[in-house]
Design a protein around this motif. Structure first.
Motif, PDB file in Angstrom:
ATOM      1  N   PHE A 113       0.848  -1.190   0.000  1.00 36.37           N
ATOM      2  CA  PHE A 113       0.000   0.000   0.000  1.00 36.37           C
ATOM      3  C   PHE A 113       0.876   1.229   0.000  1.00 36.37           C
ATOM      4  O   PHE A 113       2.100   1.151  -0.107  1.00 36.37           O
ATOM      5  N   SER A 114       0.253   2.393   0.074  1.00 36.80           N
ATOM      6  CA  SER A 114       0.940   3.682   0.044  1.00 36.80           C
ATOM      7  C   SER A 114       1.608   3.870  -1.323  1.00 36.80           C
ATOM      8  O   SER A 114       0.928   3.887  -2.334  1.00 36.80           O
ATOM      9  N   ASP A 115       2.930   3.969  -1.381  1.00 36.12           N
ATOM     10  CA  ASP A 115       3.597   4.176  -2.667  1.00 36.12           C
ATOM     11  C   ASP A 115       3.394   2.997  -3.618  1.00 36.12           C
ATOM     12  O   ASP A 115       3.481   3.155  -4.835  1.00 36.12           O
ATOM     13  N   ALA A 116       3.101   1.823  -3.082  1.00 39.60           N
ATOM     14  CA  ALA A 116       2.839   0.650  -3.922  1.00 39.60           C
ATOM     15  C   ALA A 116       1.601   0.832  -4.784  1.00 39.60           C
ATOM     16  O   ALA A 116       1.378   0.057  -5.724  1.00 39.60           O
ATOM     17  N   THR A 117       0.786   1.860  -4.492  1.00 36.02           N
ATOM     18  CA  THR A 117      -0.352   2.193  -5.358  1.00 36.02           C
ATOM     19  C   THR A 117       0.090   2.356  -6.805  1.00 36.02           C
ATOM     20  O   THR A 117      -0.631   1.977  -7.737  1.00 36.02           O
ATOM     21  N   ALA A 118       1.298   2.902  -7.013  1.00 35.50           N
ATOM     22  CA  ALA A 118       1.812   3.109  -8.373  1.00 35.50           C
ATOM     23  C   ALA A 118       2.016   1.795  -9.107  1.00 35.50           C
ATOM     24  O   ALA A 118       2.034   1.773 -10.346  1.00 35.50           O
ATOM     25  N   LEU A 119       2.178   0.706  -8.393  1.00 40.44           N
ATOM     26  CA  LEU A 119       2.289  -0.615  -9.014  1.00 40.44           C
ATOM     27  C   LEU A 119       0.929  -1.297  -9.110  1.00 40.44           C
ATOM     28  O   LEU A 119       0.630  -1.969 -10.099  1.00 40.44           O
ATOM     29  N   ILE A 120       0.110  -1.126  -8.090  1.00 42.77           N
ATOM     30  CA  ILE A 120      -1.190  -1.797  -8.062  1.00 42.77           C
ATOM     31  C   ILE A 120      -2.053  -1.390  -9.257  1.00 42.77           C
ATOM     32  O   ILE A 120      -2.685  -2.240  -9.904  1.00 42.77           O
ATOM     33  N   ILE A 121      -2.070  -0.095  -9.576  1.00 45.48           N
ATOM     34  CA  ILE A 121      -2.918   0.391 -10.681  1.00 45.48           C
ATOM     35  C   ILE A 121      -2.580  -0.294 -12.009  1.00 45.48           C
ATOM     36  O   ILE A 121      -3.456  -0.876 -12.665  1.00 45.48           O
ATOM     37  N   PRO A 122      -1.317  -0.278 -12.483  1.00 49.14           N
ATOM     38  CA  PRO A 122      -1.027  -0.943 -13.764  1.00 49.14           C
ATOM     39  C   PRO A 122      -1.004  -2.467 -13.678  1.00 49.14           C
ATOM     40  O   PRO A 122      -1.221  -3.131 -14.692  1.00 49.14           O
ATOM     41  N   LEU A 123      -0.746  -3.039 -12.493  1.00 45.98           N
ATOM     42  CA  LEU A 123      -0.834  -4.495 -12.379  1.00 45.98           C
ATOM     43  C   LEU A 123      -2.253  -4.965 -12.700  1.00 45.98           C
ATOM     44  O   LEU A 123      -2.448  -6.015 -13.325  1.00 45.98           O
ATOM     45  N   ILE A 124      -3.229  -4.182 -12.282  1.00 43.17           N
ATOM     46  CA  ILE A 124      -4.622  -4.516 -12.587  1.00 43.17           C
ATOM     47  C   ILE A 124      -4.924  -4.276 -14.062  1.00 43.17           C
ATOM     48  O   ILE A 124      -5.450  -5.150 -14.754  1.00 43.17           O
ATOM     49  N   SER A 125      -4.590  -3.083 -14.561  1.00 48.29           N
ATOM     50  CA  SER A 125      -5.001  -2.699 -15.912  1.00 48.29           C
ATOM     51  C   SER A 125      -4.149  -3.336 -17.012  1.00 48.29           C
ATOM     52  O   SER A 125      -4.680  -3.759 -18.040  1.00 48.29           O
ATOM     53  N   LYS A 126      -2.827  -3.431 -16.806  1.00 47.55           N
ATOM     54  CA  LYS A 126      -1.939  -3.981 -17.833  1.00 47.55           C
ATOM     55  C   LYS A 126      -1.641  -5.454 -17.602  1.00 47.55           C
ATOM     56  O   LYS A 126      -1.466  -6.220 -18.542  1.00 47.55           O
ATOM     57  N   GLY A 127      -1.558  -5.838 -16.332  1.00 52.06           N
ATOM     58  CA  GLY A 127      -1.221  -7.224 -16.030  1.00 52.06           C
ATOM     59  C   GLY A 127      -2.417  -8.133 -15.884  1.00 52.06           C
ATOM     60  O   GLY A 127      -2.279  -9.351 -15.917  1.00 52.06           O
ATOM     61  N   GLY A 128      -3.614  -7.542 -15.698  1.00 54.03           N
ATOM     62  CA  GLY A 128      -4.804  -8.351 -15.529  1.00 54.03           C
ATOM     63  C   GLY A 128      -4.814  -9.122 -14.227  1.00 54.03           C
ATOM     64  O   GLY A 128      -5.404 -10.205 -14.132  1.00 54.03           O
TER      65      GLY A 128
END
Length: 301
Positions: A113-128
């Motif tokens: 969480f926190s700065d990891a938000t920057a990874l969570i968003i594209p992991l969902i949209s680009k990584g599925g």
């Protein structure tokens, strides 16, 4: 961008291997070890890659070093899940260096969480891939029982309804959509990039720490003027920890969404507060403001 199909939640089971990545700031070694022991006490094996104790200014190594670790963890068939060591800043610097084809082809549960938000968003949209908005590794070392229980249940795929306080409901109604969002400041900094979040048909979750009310106002106003709040079906907020004039925040949120006619709830125990419940991000959610609860339905796209 919004994923074309519902992202996959890759739940874990005892004896699965969780790899550690340090995508952001340097971390305290003692708290890191406490977090490792916490995961092991839950029955998981922990893989600590070489190089995650590197230092580059305030970061846990150079961008290439940190990205290589994350790429290698996704490519390794022996790794079942991945947890961020801590937040701070630096995760968004990795995004152009990540192997998105490999990530999409090797789905694993990502936690942080926190700065990891920057990874969570594209992991969902680009990584599925669904991700778990949950304590980072160093946070686990000092987490309370409620936080640990929520973390353990969610990463094994046991999602529990979260009841909210009725006096924290800002607008009634019921909405279904995919749960998306995270740390507000991080979300705002992604606007205008190739990884700009798309909240269309989503239940937007936001939280933050150390931001006075006028900055919360400024960030939400920017998001609205940039058009990224269009299509949001509901809003639920976590804690706004150590935010000056936090009593203004409900009014600010009501003003930003005054014309949206969507359910809005505040006060979920998620974020930088003493309790940090885990949230499966990217999966289907139901925000029922009339009954003050948030629950999960992964059949929702």
């Amino acid at each position: 961008m919004k994923p074309d199909v519902a992202p996959v939640f890759c739940s874990l089971k005892p004896k699965d291997v969780i790899g550690v990545v340090a995508p952001s700031a340097r971390f305290d070694a003692q708290m890191f070890q406490k977090g490792v022991l916490c995961l092991e006490s839950m029955g998981f094996e922990v893989h600590i890659p070489n190089g995650i104790t590197s230092r580059h200014r305030y970061l846990a190594g150079t961008d290439r070093q940190r990205a290589d670790v994350l790429n290698s963890l996704f490519a390794d068939p022996g790794i079942n899940g991945i947890i961020a060591a801590r937040g701070g800043f630096g995760a968004m610097r990795l995004l152009p260096l990540l192997d998105w084809d490999t990530i999409a082809g090797n789905p694993k549960l990502f936690m942080g969480f926190s700065d990891a938000t920057a990874l969570i968003i594209p992991l969902i949209s680009k990584g599925g891939i669904c991700a778990l908005h949950a304590p980072n590794l160093v946070s686990l070392g000092r987490a309370d029982e409620q936080t640990l229980e929520s973390f353990s249940r969610n990463l094994t795929g046991c999602f529990s309804r979260i009841n909210l306080s009725s006096d924290q409901v800002l607008a009634g109604g019921r909405a279904t959509g995919w749960l998306v969002g995270g740390n507000l400041a991080t979300l705002v900094h992604m606007i205008g990039t190739a990884y700009q979040p798309d909240f269309t048909d989503g239940i937007l979750f936001i939280e933050d720490v150390g931001e006075p009310a006028y900055k919360i106002d400024r960030m939400l106003t920017q998001m609205k003027m940039a058009g990224v709040l269009e299509g949001v079906k509901g809003v639920v907020t976590g804690s706004f920890e150590n935010c000056d004039n936090d009593d203004y925040i409900p009014e600010i949120i009501q003003e930003v969404f005054f014309d949206a006619n969507i359910p809005i709830c505040m006060g979920i125990d998620v974020g930088h507060g003493a309790v940090n419940l885990s949230l499966p991000m990217g999966g289907g959610a139901i925000l029922d403001a009339d009954h003050a609860c948030l629950e999960w339905d992964f059949a929702v796209k």
